[in-house]
Design a protein around this motif. Structure first.
Motif, PDB file in Angstrom:
ATOM      1  N   GLY A  50      47.107  79.619  90.532  1.00  0.00           N
ATOM      2  CA  GLY A  50      47.064  79.341  89.105  1.00  0.00           C
ATOM      3  C   GLY A  50      46.968  80.617  88.307  1.00  0.00           C
ATOM      4  N   ILE A  51      47.391  80.538  87.053  1.00  0.00           N
ATOM      5  CA  ILE A  51      47.304  81.695  86.155  1.00  0.00           C
ATOM      6  C   ILE A  51      46.992  81.198  84.756  1.00  0.00           C
ATOM      7  N   THR A  52      46.019  81.832  84.116  1.00  0.00           N
ATOM      8  CA  THR A  52      45.631  81.429  82.773  1.00  0.00           C
ATOM      9  C   THR A  52      46.544  82.081  81.737  1.00  0.00           C
ATOM     10  N   SER A  53      46.341  81.685  80.488  1.00  0.00           N
ATOM     11  CA  SER A  53      47.127  82.285  79.417  1.00  0.00           C
ATOM     12  C   SER A  53      46.798  83.763  79.249  1.00  0.00           C
ATOM     13  N   ALA A  54      45.615  84.157  79.701  1.00  0.00           N
ATOM     14  CA  ALA A  54      45.218  85.567  79.616  1.00  0.00           C
ATOM     15  C   ALA A  54      45.673  86.368  80.825  1.00  0.00           C
ATOM     16  N   GLY A  55      46.230  85.679  81.816  1.00  0.00           N
ATOM     17  CA  GLY A  55      46.749  86.381  82.992  1.00  0.00           C
ATOM     18  C   GLY A  55      45.821  86.411  84.187  1.00  0.00           C
ATOM     19  N   ALA A  56      44.680  85.754  84.093  1.00  0.00           N
ATOM     20  CA  ALA A  56      43.779  85.695  85.248  1.00  0.00           C
ATOM     21  C   ALA A  56      44.375  84.767  86.297  1.00  0.00           C
ATOM     22  N   THR A  57      44.259  85.168  87.544  1.00  0.00           N
ATOM     23  CA  THR A  57      44.886  84.403  88.622  1.00  0.00           C
ATOM     24  C   THR A  57      43.866  83.924  89.643  1.00  0.00           C
ATOM     25  N   ASN A  58      44.221  82.878  90.356  1.00  0.00           N
ATOM     26  CA  ASN A  58      43.425  82.410  91.480  1.00  0.00           C
ATOM     27  C   ASN A  58      44.380  81.851  92.525  1.00  0.00           C
ATOM     28  N   TYR A  59      43.956  81.916  93.777  1.00  0.00           N
ATOM     29  CA  TYR A  59      44.800  81.506  94.899  1.00  0.00           C
ATOM     30  C   TYR A  59      44.006  80.686  95.906  1.00  0.00           C
ATOM     31  N   ALA A  60      44.698  79.787  96.577  1.00  0.00           N
ATOM     32  CA  ALA A  60      44.116  79.139  97.736  1.00  0.00           C
ATOM     33  C   ALA A  60      43.942  80.198  98.818  1.00  0.00           C
ATOM     34  N   ASP A  61      42.913  80.048  99.621  1.00  0.00           N
ATOM     35  CA  ASP A  61      42.585  81.074 100.595  1.00  0.00           C
ATOM     36  C   ASP A  61      43.753  81.404 101.529  1.00  0.00           C
ATOM     37  N   SER A  62      44.492  80.395 101.948  1.00  0.00           N
ATOM     38  CA  SER A  62      45.553  80.625 102.924  1.00  0.00           C
ATOM     39  C   SER A  62      46.755  81.353 102.325  1.00  0.00           C
ATOM     40  N   MET A  63      46.811  81.479 101.001  1.00  0.00           N
ATOM     41  CA  MET A  63      47.916  82.146 100.330  1.00  0.00           C
ATOM     42  C   MET A  63      47.559  83.553  99.860  1.00  0.00           C
ATOM     43  N   LYS A  64      46.269  83.875  99.866  1.00  0.00           N
ATOM     44  CA  LYS A  64      45.862  85.192  99.375  1.00  0.00           C
ATOM     45  C   LYS A  64      46.515  86.294 100.191  1.00  0.00           C
ATOM     46  N   GLY A  65      47.062  87.275  99.487  1.00  0.00           N
ATOM     47  CA  GLY A  65      47.699  88.395 100.160  1.00  0.00           C
ATOM     48  C   GLY A  65      49.158  88.162 100.496  1.00  0.00           C
ATOM     49  N   ARG A  66      49.609  86.918 100.450  1.00  0.00           N
ATOM     50  CA  ARG A  66      51.017  86.617 100.754  1.00  0.00           C
ATOM     51  C   ARG A  66      51.774  86.135  99.515  1.00  0.00           C
ATOM     52  N   PHE A  67      51.101  85.384  98.667  1.00  0.00           N
ATOM     53  CA  PHE A  67      51.735  84.825  97.470  1.00  0.00           C
ATOM     54  C   PHE A  67      51.220  85.529  96.227  1.00  0.00           C
ATOM     55  N   THR A  68      52.096  85.655  95.226  1.00  0.00           N
ATOM     56  CA  THR A  68      51.715  86.241  93.948  1.00  0.00           C
ATOM     57  C   THR A  68      52.251  85.374  92.817  1.00  0.00           C
ATOM     58  N   ILE A  69      51.351  84.950  91.953  1.00  0.00           N
ATOM     59  CA  ILE A  69      51.749  84.178  90.778  1.00  0.00           C
ATOM     60  C   ILE A  69      51.798  85.107  89.575  1.00  0.00           C
ATOM     61  N   SER A  70      52.775  84.893  88.727  1.00  0.00           N
ATOM     62  CA  SER A  70      52.897  85.685  87.505  1.00  0.00           C
ATOM     63  C   SER A  70      53.552  84.808  86.448  1.00  0.00           C
ATOM     64  N   ARG A  71      53.501  85.287  85.210  1.00  0.00           N
ATOM     65  CA  ARG A  71      54.135  84.507  84.148  1.00  0.00           C
ATOM     66  C   ARG A  71      54.743  85.439  83.105  1.00  0.00           C
ATOM     67  N   ASP A  72      55.794  84.957  82.489  1.00  0.00           N
ATOM     68  CA  ASP A  72      56.436  85.645  81.376  1.00  0.00           C
ATOM     69  C   ASP A  72      56.269  84.731  80.169  1.00  0.00           C
ATOM     70  N   SER A  73      55.289  85.047  79.341  1.00  0.00           N
ATOM     71  CA  SER A  73      54.979  84.163  78.224  1.00  0.00           C
ATOM     72  C   SER A  73      56.126  84.083  77.224  1.00  0.00           C
ATOM     73  N   ALA A  74      56.870  85.143  77.080  1.00  0.00           N
ATOM     74  CA  ALA A  74      57.998  85.128  76.147  1.00  0.00           C
ATOM     75  C   ALA A  74      59.079  84.155  76.592  1.00  0.00           C
ATOM     76  N   LYS A  75      59.172  83.945  77.891  1.00  0.00           N
ATOM     77  CA  LYS A  75      60.183  83.030  78.450  1.00  0.00           C
ATOM     78  C   LYS A  75      59.577  81.688  78.841  1.00  0.00           C
ATOM     79  N   ASN A  76      58.281  81.518  78.607  1.00  0.00           N
ATOM     80  CA  ASN A  76      57.600  80.262  78.981  1.00  0.00           C
ATOM     81  C   ASN A  76      57.840  79.931  80.454  1.00  0.00           C
ATOM     82  N   THR A  77      57.745  80.935  81.284  1.00  0.00           N
ATOM     83  CA  THR A  77      58.097  80.794  82.691  1.00  0.00           C
ATOM     84  C   THR A  77      56.987  81.321  83.583  1.00  0.00           C
TER      85      THR A  77
END
Length: 122
Positions: A50-77
């Motif tokens: 998950g990622i907040t509007s401020a850019g803070a992220t959290n991950y399930a333990d099994s995904m940490k270090g392998r997955f990265t979430i990000s967002r482009d607020s200008a593109k709503n993506t």
């Protein structure tokens, strides 16, 4: 109407990478949190990241270090970069977003994408 459209799923070999995208479209004021979930048949949907509007992220333990979430607020993506994929990552991946119709941060509605299949072969 608001829609979330996912893309980027597919078939990849173990150890490979995929990048999922989820774009929000329609008429709205802003987007609060955005998340990725996944689900396999006969199991409950589980949170991936998950990622907040401020850019803070959290991950399930099994995904940490392998997955990265990000967002482009200008593109709503929101994106999910998945590296070092394992066969057990095979699932339908769903995008979630809390989208608000006004400037009231607390007045947000939940939306889900249609899901995109990720298959990791061994």
């Amino acid at each position: 109407q608001v829609h979330l459209v996912e893309s980027g799923g597919g078939l990849v070999q173990a150890g490979g990478s995929l990048r999922l995208s989820c774009a929000a479209s329609g008429t709205f004021f802003g987007i609060n949190g955005m998340r990725w979930y996944r689900q396999v048949p006969a199991k409950q949907r589980e949170l991936v990241a998950g990622i907040t509007s401020a850019g803070a992220t959290n991950y399930a333990d099994s995904m940490k270090g392998r997955f990265t979430i990000s967002r482009d607020s200008a593109k709503n993506t929101v994106y999910l970069q998945m590296n070092s994929l394992k066969p057990e990552d095979t699932a339908v991946y769903y995008c979630y977003a809390a989208i608000r119709p006004s400037s009231d941060y607390l007045a947000a509605y939940e939306y889900w994408g249609q899901g995109t299949q990720v298959t990791v072969s061994s």
